[in-house]
Design a protein around this motif. Structure first.
Motif, PDB file in Angstrom:
ATOM      1  N   UNK A  40      35.857  37.899  31.409  1.00  0.00           N
ATOM      2  CA  UNK A  40      35.031  37.428  31.672  1.00  0.00           C
ATOM      3  C   UNK A  40      33.964  37.770  33.048  1.00  0.00           C
ATOM      4  N   UNK A  41      34.104  38.006  33.729  1.00  0.00           N
ATOM      5  CA  UNK A  41      33.351  38.212  34.792  1.00  0.00           C
ATOM      6  C   UNK A  41      32.284  39.149  34.904  1.00  0.00           C
ATOM      7  N   UNK A  42      32.867  40.406  34.431  1.00  0.00           N
ATOM      8  CA  UNK A  42      31.852  41.432  33.756  1.00  0.00           C
ATOM      9  C   UNK A  42      31.045  40.627  32.752  1.00  0.00           C
ATOM     10  N   UNK A  43      30.828  40.065  31.684  1.00  0.00           N
ATOM     11  CA  UNK A  43      30.559  39.877  30.922  1.00  0.00           C
ATOM     12  C   UNK A  43      29.333  38.507  31.609  1.00  0.00           C
ATOM     13  N   UNK A  44      29.890  37.687  32.098  1.00  0.00           N
ATOM     14  CA  UNK A  44      28.965  36.964  32.735  1.00  0.00           C
ATOM     15  C   UNK A  44      28.180  36.959  33.883  1.00  0.00           C
ATOM     16  N   UNK A  45      28.361  38.147  34.263  1.00  0.00           N
ATOM     17  CA  UNK A  45      27.422  39.058  35.636  1.00  0.00           C
ATOM     18  C   UNK A  45      26.501  39.614  34.619  1.00  0.00           C
ATOM     19  N   UNK A  46      26.923  40.294  32.930  1.00  0.00           N
ATOM     20  CA  UNK A  46      24.966  41.007  32.523  1.00  0.00           C
ATOM     21  C   UNK A  46      24.888  40.116  32.056  1.00  0.00           C
ATOM     22  N   UNK A  47      25.231  38.878  32.373  1.00  0.00           N
ATOM     23  CA  UNK A  47      24.471  37.376  31.275  1.00  0.00           C
ATOM     24  C   UNK A  47      24.461  36.158  32.450  1.00  0.00           C
TER      25      UNK A  47
END
Length: 64
Positions: A40-47
């Motif tokens: 989730x953290x990785x996805x939110x950093x990209x979005x």
């Protein structure tokens, strides 16, 4: 570090890239059983315009 979290660190960028084409600005993402929130953290950093909710057992979420 937990075994699942260690494995997630190796795949997190690939997962975020695979989901990038379907996530739109302002989406709310829910990671059920997401452990410490690695994906989730990785996805939110990209979005950064999207929101995320991490749900897991209380003792697991405390370490997120």
């Amino acid at each position: 570090m937990l075994a699942m979290e260690t494995r997630a660190h190796f795949a997190k960028k690939d997962v975020a890239e695979a989901l990038d084409s379907i996530i739109e600005a302002g989406d709310r993402l829910i990671d059920l059983g997401g452990g410490t929130g690695v994906f989730l953290r990785e996805i939110l950093e990209a979005n950064p315009e999207s929101e995320g909710v991490l749900a897991d057992l209380p003792h697991v979420v405390q370490t997120a």
